[in-house]
Design a protein around this motif. Structure first.
Motif, short mmCIF file in Angstrom:
data_model
loop_
_atom_site.label_atom_id
_atom_site.label_comp_id
_atom_site.label_asym_id
_atom_site.label_seq_id
_atom_site.Cartn_x
_atom_site.Cartn_y
_atom_site.Cartn_z
N TYR A 11 25.50 21.91 162.80
CA TYR A 11 26.35 21.74 164.34
C TYR A 11 26.31 23.01 164.62
CZ TYR A 11 29.71 24.23 161.32
OH TYR A 11 30.67 25.01 161.03
N ARG A 19 29.42 23.45 167.61
CA ARG A 19 30.58 23.56 168.46
C ARG A 19 30.98 24.74 169.32
NH1 ARG A 19 33.16 23.49 161.58
NH2 ARG A 19 32.59 21.08 161.71
N PRO A 49 31.02 18.69 169.41
CA PRO A 49 32.49 19.16 169.12
C PRO A 49 33.47 20.43 169.83
CG PRO A 49 30.89 18.98 167.53
CD PRO A 49 30.51 18.87 168.70
N TYR A 78 36.79 22.00 170.52
CA TYR A 78 37.84 23.46 169.80
C TYR A 78 38.64 24.51 170.75
CZ TYR A 78 35.42 21.40 165.67
OH TYR A 78 35.24 20.08 164.95
N ALA A 120 38.05 25.52 164.86
CA ALA A 120 35.97 24.93 164.98
C ALA A 120 35.98 25.44 163.99
CB ALA A 120 35.10 25.76 165.56
#
Length: 117
Positions: free
Chosen positions: A78, A80, A102, A104, A110
């Motif tokens: 991923y 982030r 995503p 954070y 994260a």
């Protein structure tokens, strides 16, 4: 015109933090491209990009982040984004790209996203 982007890489056991300091644009993107490419070759596919000190990001920077997020995801990992603020957050929101990453508030948040509940 020259822009400056400092790319710092911190390797942890389970993830890698890529800290961006300065401006990410068509002129400064090569350093980030090289760092992310190297990390993926090393199979470091769990990436957290710390944008707390990122002061600018143009369309080339966004495109590159999307490309490497996709590559990390296809490799089982991923990307982030942490510390996204100000104009960068607004650009992600207005373009709808916030859904691609995503987001954070901090690197710690994260990292904690992987912790079992």
């Amino acid at each position: 015109m020259t822009t400056k982007l400092d790319v710092r890489v911190g390797r942890e056991a389970a993830y890698t933090v890529v800290t961006l300091v300065g401006e990410l644009d068509v002129i400064s993107a090569d350093g980030l491209r090289a760092a992310l490419g190297k990390l993926l070759l090393e199979e470091r596919v769990r990436l957290i990009v710390d944008a707390t000190e990122l002061t600018f990001c143009d369309s080339m920077g966004l495109r590159m982040l999307l490309e490497y997020a996709d590559r990390a995801t296809r490799a089982g990992g991923y990307m982030r984004l942490a510390g996204v603020r100000g104009v960068f957050r607004r650009i992600l929101t207005v373009t709808g790209l916030h859904a691609a990453f995503p987001l954070y508030d901090t690197v710690a948040e994260a990292v904690a996203a992987d912790a079992p509940n």
